[in-house]
Design a protein around this motif. Structure first.
Motif, PDB file in Angstrom:
ATOM      1  N   VAL A 247     -11.305   3.265 -63.229  1.00 42.76           N
ATOM      2  CA  VAL A 247     -12.585   3.122 -63.933  1.00 42.76           C
ATOM      3  C   VAL A 247     -13.702   2.868 -62.919  1.00 42.76           C
ATOM      4  N   HIS A 248     -14.927   3.113 -63.368  1.00 42.49           N
ATOM      5  CA  HIS A 248     -16.127   2.791 -62.580  1.00 42.49           C
ATOM      6  C   HIS A 248     -16.990   1.902 -63.469  1.00 42.49           C
ATOM      7  N   PHE A 249     -16.862   0.593 -63.310  1.00 45.13           N
ATOM      8  CA  PHE A 249     -17.618  -0.321 -64.182  1.00 45.13           C
ATOM      9  C   PHE A 249     -18.996  -0.675 -63.601  1.00 45.13           C
ATOM     10  N   ARG A 250     -19.310  -0.124 -62.403  1.00 43.30           N
ATOM     11  CA  ARG A 250     -20.681  -0.107 -61.851  1.00 43.30           C
ATOM     12  C   ARG A 250     -21.231  -1.437 -61.348  1.00 43.30           C
ATOM     13  N   ASP A 251     -20.390  -2.449 -61.271  1.00 44.26           N
ATOM     14  CA  ASP A 251     -20.835  -3.772 -60.871  1.00 44.26           C
ATOM     15  C   ASP A 251     -20.287  -4.068 -59.479  1.00 44.26           C
TER      16      ASP A 251
ATOM     17  N   PRO B 285     -14.487   1.876 -55.805  1.00 39.74           N
ATOM     18  CA  PRO B 285     -15.381   1.198 -54.841  1.00 39.74           C
ATOM     19  C   PRO B 285     -16.794   1.746 -54.753  1.00 39.74           C
ATOM     20  N   ASN B 286     -17.179   2.742 -55.579  1.00 38.38           N
ATOM     21  CA  ASN B 286     -18.515   3.341 -55.387  1.00 38.38           C
ATOM     22  C   ASN B 286     -19.606   2.591 -56.134  1.00 38.38           C
ATOM     23  N   THR B 287     -19.596   1.254 -55.924  1.00 38.04           N
ATOM     24  CA  THR B 287     -20.680   0.433 -56.445  1.00 38.04           C
ATOM     25  C   THR B 287     -21.744   0.321 -55.345  1.00 38.04           C
TER      26      THR B 287
ATOM     27  N   ASP C 290     -11.168   6.783 -51.821  1.00 39.87           N
ATOM     28  CA  ASP C 290     -12.471   7.353 -51.418  1.00 39.87           C
ATOM     29  C   ASP C 290     -13.251   7.831 -52.639  1.00 39.87           C
ATOM     30  N   ASP C 291     -12.766   7.499 -53.834  1.00 45.79           N
ATOM     31  CA  ASP C 291     -13.346   8.117 -55.026  1.00 45.79           C
ATOM     32  C   ASP C 291     -14.811   7.750 -55.229  1.00 45.79           C
ATOM     33  N   GLY C 292     -15.623   8.776 -55.390  1.00 48.31           N
ATOM     34  CA  GLY C 292     -17.051   8.575 -55.678  1.00 48.31           C
ATOM     35  C   GLY C 292     -17.874   8.260 -54.452  1.00 48.31           C
ATOM     36  N   LEU C 293     -17.244   8.102 -53.297  1.00 50.42           N
ATOM     37  CA  LEU C 293     -18.016   7.670 -52.126  1.00 50.42           C
ATOM     38  C   LEU C 293     -18.857   8.795 -51.536  1.00 50.42           C
ATOM     39  N   TYR C 294     -18.690  10.002 -52.063  1.00 51.07           N
ATOM     40  CA  TYR C 294     -19.550  11.091 -51.556  1.00 51.07           C
ATOM     41  C   TYR C 294     -20.987  10.949 -52.015  1.00 51.07           C
ATOM     42  N   PHE C 295     -21.223  10.098 -53.048  1.00 54.18           N
ATOM     43  CA  PHE C 295     -22.608   9.910 -53.490  1.00 54.18           C
ATOM     44  C   PHE C 295     -23.476   9.312 -52.383  1.00 54.18           C
TER      45      PHE C 295
ATOM     46  N   ILE D  15      -6.710   9.435 -53.653  1.00 56.00           N
ATOM     47  CA  ILE D  15      -7.819  10.283 -53.186  1.00 56.00           C
ATOM     48  C   ILE D  15      -8.396  11.204 -54.261  1.00 56.00           C
ATOM     49  N   HIS D  16      -9.687  11.442 -54.111  1.00 53.62           N
ATOM     50  CA  HIS D  16     -10.404  12.421 -54.922  1.00 53.62           C
ATOM     51  C   HIS D  16     -10.213  13.759 -54.229  1.00 53.62           C
ATOM     52  N   SER D  17      -9.466  14.649 -54.870  1.00 51.34           N
ATOM     53  CA  SER D  17      -8.986  15.813 -54.156  1.00 51.34           C
ATOM     54  C   SER D  17      -9.744  17.091 -54.505  1.00 51.34           C
TER      55      SER D  17
ATOM     56  N   TRP E 257     -18.218  16.544 -65.215  1.00 55.55           N
ATOM     57  CA  TRP E 257     -17.416  15.571 -64.486  1.00 55.55           C
ATOM     58  C   TRP E 257     -17.009  16.177 -63.145  1.00 55.55           C
ATOM     59  N   ASN E 258     -16.680  15.341 -62.193  1.00 55.13           N
ATOM     60  CA  ASN E 258     -16.032  15.784 -60.949  1.00 55.13           C
ATOM     61  C   ASN E 258     -14.658  15.146 -60.884  1.00 55.13           C
ATOM     62  N   PRO E 259     -13.588  15.919 -60.713  1.00 55.04           N
ATOM     63  CA  PRO E 259     -13.537  17.370 -60.767  1.00 55.04           C
ATOM     64  C   PRO E 259     -13.902  17.859 -62.172  1.00 55.04           C
TER      65      PRO E 259
ATOM     66  N   THR F 203      -8.817   6.929 -67.363  1.00 59.87           N
ATOM     67  CA  THR F 203     -10.043   7.473 -67.968  1.00 59.87           C
ATOM     68  C   THR F 203     -11.058   7.968 -66.950  1.00 59.87           C
ATOM     69  N   ASP F 204     -11.043   7.410 -65.723  1.00 57.06           N
ATOM     70  CA  ASP F 204     -12.139   7.672 -64.795  1.00 57.06           C
ATOM     71  C   ASP F 204     -13.462   7.338 -65.503  1.00 57.06           C
ATOM     72  N   HIS F 205     -13.420   6.289 -66.341  1.00 60.45           N
ATOM     73  CA  HIS F 205     -14.614   5.852 -67.092  1.00 60.45           C
ATOM     74  C   HIS F 205     -15.803   5.749 -66.143  1.00 60.45           C
TER      75      HIS F 205
ATOM     76  N   PRO G  45     -19.748   5.643 -66.587  1.00 57.99           N
ATOM     77  CA  PRO G  45     -20.983   5.694 -67.356  1.00 57.99           C
ATOM     78  C   PRO G  45     -22.214   6.000 -66.503  1.00 57.99           C
ATOM     79  N   HIS G  46     -23.097   6.796 -67.071  1.00 61.41           N
ATOM     80  CA  HIS G  46     -24.440   7.037 -66.529  1.00 61.41           C
ATOM     81  C   HIS G  46     -25.386   6.981 -67.722  1.00 61.41           C
ATOM     82  N   THR G  47     -26.688   6.749 -67.467  1.00 62.35           N
ATOM     83  CA  THR G  47     -27.615   6.742 -68.609  1.00 62.35           C
ATOM     84  C   THR G  47     -27.791   8.181 -69.106  1.00 62.35           C
TER      85      THR G  47
ATOM     86  N   MET H 167     -26.073  13.704 -63.245  1.00 63.52           N
ATOM     87  CA  MET H 167     -24.944  12.927 -62.706  1.00 63.52           C
ATOM     88  C   MET H 167     -23.622  13.412 -63.300  1.00 63.52           C
ATOM     89  N   SER H 168     -22.582  13.392 -62.487  1.00 61.77           N
ATOM     90  CA  SER H 168     -21.243  13.719 -62.996  1.00 61.77           C
ATOM     91  C   SER H 168     -20.545  12.445 -63.439  1.00 61.77           C
ATOM     92  N   GLY H 169     -19.787  12.560 -64.531  1.00 59.36           N
ATOM     93  CA  GLY H 169     -19.073  11.391 -65.049  1.00 59.36           C
ATOM     94  C   GLY H 169     -19.577  11.027 -66.434  1.00 59.36           C
ATOM     95  N   ALA H 170     -18.718  10.377 -67.209  1.00 59.83           N
ATOM     96  CA  ALA H 170     -19.088   9.953 -68.567  1.00 59.83           C
ATOM     97  C   ALA H 170     -18.191   8.789 -68.989  1.00 59.83           C
TER      98      ALA H 170
HETATM   99  N1  LIG Z   1     -15.817  11.398 -61.967  1.00 57.38           N
HETATM  100  C1  LIG Z   1     -17.103  11.574 -61.885  1.00 57.38           C
HETATM  101  O1  LIG Z   1     -17.582  12.638 -62.276  1.00 57.38           O
HETATM  102  N2  LIG Z   1     -17.920  10.632 -61.400  1.00 57.38           N
HETATM  103  C2  LIG Z   1     -17.554   9.406 -60.783  1.00 57.38           C
HETATM  104  C3  LIG Z   1     -17.190   9.580 -59.355  1.00 57.38           C
HETATM  105  C4  LIG Z   1     -15.908  10.326 -59.135  1.00 57.38           C
HETATM  106  O2  LIG Z   1     -14.856   9.976 -59.691  1.00 57.38           O
HETATM  107  O3  LIG Z   1     -15.949  11.254 -58.368  1.00 57.38           O
HETATM  108  C5  LIG Z   1     -18.698   8.422 -60.883  1.00 57.38           C
HETATM  109  O4  LIG Z   1     -18.615   7.357 -60.279  1.00 57.38           O
HETATM  110  O5  LIG Z   1     -19.673   8.712 -61.600  1.00 57.38           O
END
Ligand SMILES: NC(=O)N[C@@H](CC(=O)O)C(=O)O
Length: 447
Positions: free
Chosen positions: A61-65, A93-95, A147-152, A179-181, A284-286, A311-313, A315-317, A329-332
């Motif tokens: 998950v990405h809880f953004r905090d 870790p992509n907080t 390394d997930d999400g660290l490309y941002f 890894i994010h492949s 989403w990515n991928p 889930t790779d949860h 959230p973005h606005t 933004m990718s992700g939901a």
């Molecule tokens: N999955 C996504 O589309 N986005 C993720 C980053 C990621 O998992 O690559 C995010 O943090 O928003």
């Protein structure tokens, strides 16, 4: 006085079988499964006609905090998780800042201890810039590095693009390397070609063509071959293509596997047919790929090439999502509805309840070596969710708990409802009501 709950006359789904029983919870742990006489002072939960599952452990998950809390935070998103039957999560870790040192990791655990209602663990981030620091760290106690999400960050250097970095990590790291492949270099070429043709307004249906099957397959194939060469412990996150599923094995018990993988719920739920209806909301990515990929992922889940469901949860606005293709933004967000989605597959005859429990509860605990969770067993933590398999409801803005306030599933009618969720023996969620002020525990990784 000890806190005692009895869940009575419920169908327990656990370790490949389902049976009717009572379950006794004492002081946060499961004490007994069987016939339980009721004593005064016991809190009784009537489970008649309902199914009791181990709480879901969401491995990604990405809880953004901290730092991105306009999208979500550990309190809001863990609350949404619990309403969805999720009792534990592992956060990426992509907080902001990125979690790239053990000190930052410790800060995140501290933050969660007074914000998260669910149990928590955190990946240590790793990318091309921090590899030397990470391999000096004692990684043996960590739940994993990722390394997930660290490309941002744009200085990210995803491992999939860096065979040398990857080999260095595979040689030294004792923790699971998740890894994010996708080959970003290949994707960038595709992006440039589409940008030339359409400018910023690339139709989103080309997202899976840009973030192509080739980009996924080649990255996964290379990562697996390097991991095998170094006998490393590799986990490929959120698989999206049928082609990649054939790179994984299903003839070794999970406990002994060195190379594992997962599917995220949205890649089972949506396909490229949905881009027209939902546009960048399902970017989403991928990328979400074809109907054939979706079927292939489900098959691989059933035949155990895919080990867990996450889930790779992310959230973005809505504003961040509803921009032209390149800026969107990718992700939901998905964590509130992942179990409902999987139960819908069950209702339609595609998967058994026992298999859902294996992939969402047992296997994440086995894969990440999480101590005493993920099963309904005496002595284990009382992390449980009680579901009604015949109680239809519709996802609307009003019943979403995400801070971002939207979901790609709005308007979807689920035929099953998560009624109650117990975390560490506390009835935290009961038919829409929360018991506040009781926080989750850190997950203990027992190697
Ligand atoms: N999955 C996504 O589309 N986005 C993720 C980053 C990621 O998992 O690559 C995010 O943090 O928003």
């Amino acid at each position: 006085m000890a806190q005692i709950i009895v869940v009575q006359h419920t169908t327990v789904v656990n370790e490949g079988t389902s049976f009717i029983a009572d379950v006794l919870l004492v002081d946060g742990r499961i004490e007994k499964i069987g016939t339980i006489p009721i004593n005064p002072g016991y809190q009784v939960v009537d489970g008649t006609g309902k199914h009791l599952l181990p709480g879901i452990i969401d491995g990604q998950v990405h809880f953004r905090d901290p730092g991105l809390t306009h999208k979500g935070d550990l309190y809001t998103e863990s609350k949404a998780a619990i309403a969805g039957g999720v009792t534990s999560f592992i956060d990426m870790p992509n907080t902001v800042p990125n979690v790239l040192t053990v000190e930052m990791l410790a800060d995140k655990y501290e933050l969660a201890s007074h914000k998260s209602l669910a149990n928590y663990a955190f990946f240590l981030g790793v990318n091309g810039d921090t590899i030397d620091e990470v391999i000096k760290t004692d990684t043996s106690k960590l739940i994993g590095v990722s390394d997930d999400g660290l490309y941002f960050t744009k200085k990210g250097n995803l491992l999939a693009d860096n065979p040398e970095t990857m080999e260095k990590l595979f040689t030294h790291c004792k923790a699971i390397i998740a890894i994010h492949s996708e080959k970003e270099q290949l994707i960038e070429k595709n992006e440039n070609a589409y940008r030339q043709k359409y400018g910023d307004n690339v139709p989103v249906k080309f997202h899976p063509v840009i973030r192509s099957t080739k980009a996924c397959y080649e990255a996964t194939k290379r990562a697996i071959s390097l991991a095998k060469k170094h006998n490393a412990r590799l986990h490929i996150l959120h698989l999206t293509t049928e082609a990649e599923t054939h790179l994984f094995e299903n003839d070794i018990p999970l406990r002994e596997k060195k190379i594992t993988t997962e599917v995220s719920v949205h890649h089972l739920w949506f396909s490229d047919k949905d881009y027209e209806r939902l546009g960048t909301l399902i970017k989403w990515n991928p990328a979400i790929k074809t109907e054939q990929d979706k079927q292939g992922l489900l098959r691989a889940l059933l035949d155990d090439r895919i080990d867990i469901i996450t889930t790779d949860h992310a959230p973005h606005t809505l504003e961040e999502k509803q921009k032209p293709y390149f800026q969107s933004m990718s992700g939901a967000p998905m964590v509130q509805h992942s179990l409902n989605c999987m139960l819908e597959f069950y209702k339609n005859g595609f998967i058994s309840l026992e298999k859902i429990v294996e992939k969402m509860c047992h296997n994440p605990a086995i894969l990440y070596r999480i101590e005493k969770r993920g099963f309904i067993k005496a002595g284990y933590y009382a992390d449980l969710t009680l579901v009604d398999l015949n109680n239809p409801w519709t996802v609307t803005k009003e019943n979403l708990l995400y801070k971002c306030g939207w979901s790609p599933l709005e308007g979807t009618t689920f035929s099953t409802k998560i009624e109650k969720t117990v975390v560490n023996g506390n009835l935290i969620y009961d038919n829409g009501q929360f018991q506040e002020g009781i926080f989750g525990m850190p997950l203990v990784c027992n190697k």
